[in-house]
Design an enzyme around this catalytic site. Structure first.
Site, short mmCIF file in Angstrom:
data_model
loop_
_atom_site.label_atom_id
_atom_site.label_comp_id
_atom_site.label_asym_id
_atom_site.label_seq_id
_atom_site.Cartn_x
_atom_site.Cartn_y
_atom_site.Cartn_z
N ASN A 164 7.64 2.21 10.79
CA ASN A 164 6.67 2.88 9.91
C ASN A 164 5.42 3.20 10.74
OD1 ASN A 164 4.92 3.76 7.93
ND2 ASN A 164 5.48 2.16 6.47
N GLU A 179 2.74 -7.58 6.78
CA GLU A 179 4.03 -7.35 7.41
C GLU A 179 4.37 -5.88 7.22
OE1 GLU A 179 8.11 -8.24 5.35
OE2 GLU A 179 7.20 -10.08 6.10
N ILE A 214 0.87 -1.17 0.00
CA ILE A 214 0.00 0.00 0.00
C ILE A 214 0.91 1.22 0.00
CG2 ILE A 214 -0.27 -0.01 2.52
CD1 ILE A 214 -3.08 1.25 2.08
N ALA A 215 0.56 2.20 -0.82
CA ALA A 215 1.34 3.43 -0.86
C ALA A 215 0.45 4.57 -1.34
CB ALA A 215 2.55 3.29 -1.78
N VAL A 216 0.73 5.75 -0.81
CA VAL A 216 0.07 6.97 -1.24
C VAL A 216 1.16 7.99 -1.48
CG1 VAL A 216 -1.51 8.83 -0.57
CG2 VAL A 216 -2.03 6.45 0.07
N GLY A 218 -7.37 11.01 3.19
CA GLY A 218 -8.32 9.90 3.19
C GLY A 218 -8.09 8.84 2.13
N TYR A 225 -3.12 0.44 10.30
CA TYR A 225 -3.54 -0.95 10.47
C TYR A 225 -4.27 -1.15 11.80
CZ TYR A 225 -0.25 -1.47 6.63
OH TYR A 225 0.41 -1.33 5.44
#
Length: 138
Positions: A102, A97, A63-65, A73, A109
């Site tokens: 981070n 993982e 997952i990355a933004v 959001g 999470y």
């Protein structure tokens, strides 16, 4: 979809010490157990989530933004989209993982109810860091 993989590979290069190449991304989606959700703004990919689901067991793989789009959001939208799809697939559990340092990801999470179940000490080497294994029963 090739253009999307090129954009995702660019984000991978920016935000991961072990980035997936465009070819690796293409290869990942040759298997129907792997899934991709993207968020676009102004016609370009600003966030994505990659996950797998096999016989009720799911794993969040990436997952990355993009930094300029964080705190708007997008990560929540991607996480919720993944959760909705996993419920449609009738998945029972999801694991992931994450680097111990981070903090933003760990907070995300935990917000979704993931629990840390295991620590792999010194798992990452660039830079040195522990891996936290999280799990959520759906």
């Amino acid at each position: 979809m090739g253009h999307i993989f090129a954009e995702i590979a660019q984000l991978e290069e920016k935000y991961f010490s072990d980035p997936w190449s465009e070819k690796a991304l293409e290869d990942t989606f040759e298997y129907d157990v792997n899934h991709l959700l993207v968020e676009k703004r102004d016609g370009r990919v600003v966030g994505y989530i990659i996950f797998s689901e096999v016989q009720g067991e799911a794993e969040l793989l990436r997952i990355a933004v993009d930094k300029s789009w964080r705190r708007k959001g997008i990560a929540d939208s991607l996480m919720q989209g993944m959760m909705d799809e996993l419920l449609d697939y009738e998945a029972e559990r999801i694991s992931l993982e994450v680097r111990a340092h981070n903090i933003a990801a760990v907070k995300l999470y935990k917000k979704y109810g993931f629990k840390d179940i295991f620590i792999r000490e010194n798992y990452y080497h660039d830079p040195e860091d522990d891996a936290l294994i999280f799990q959520l029963n759906l």
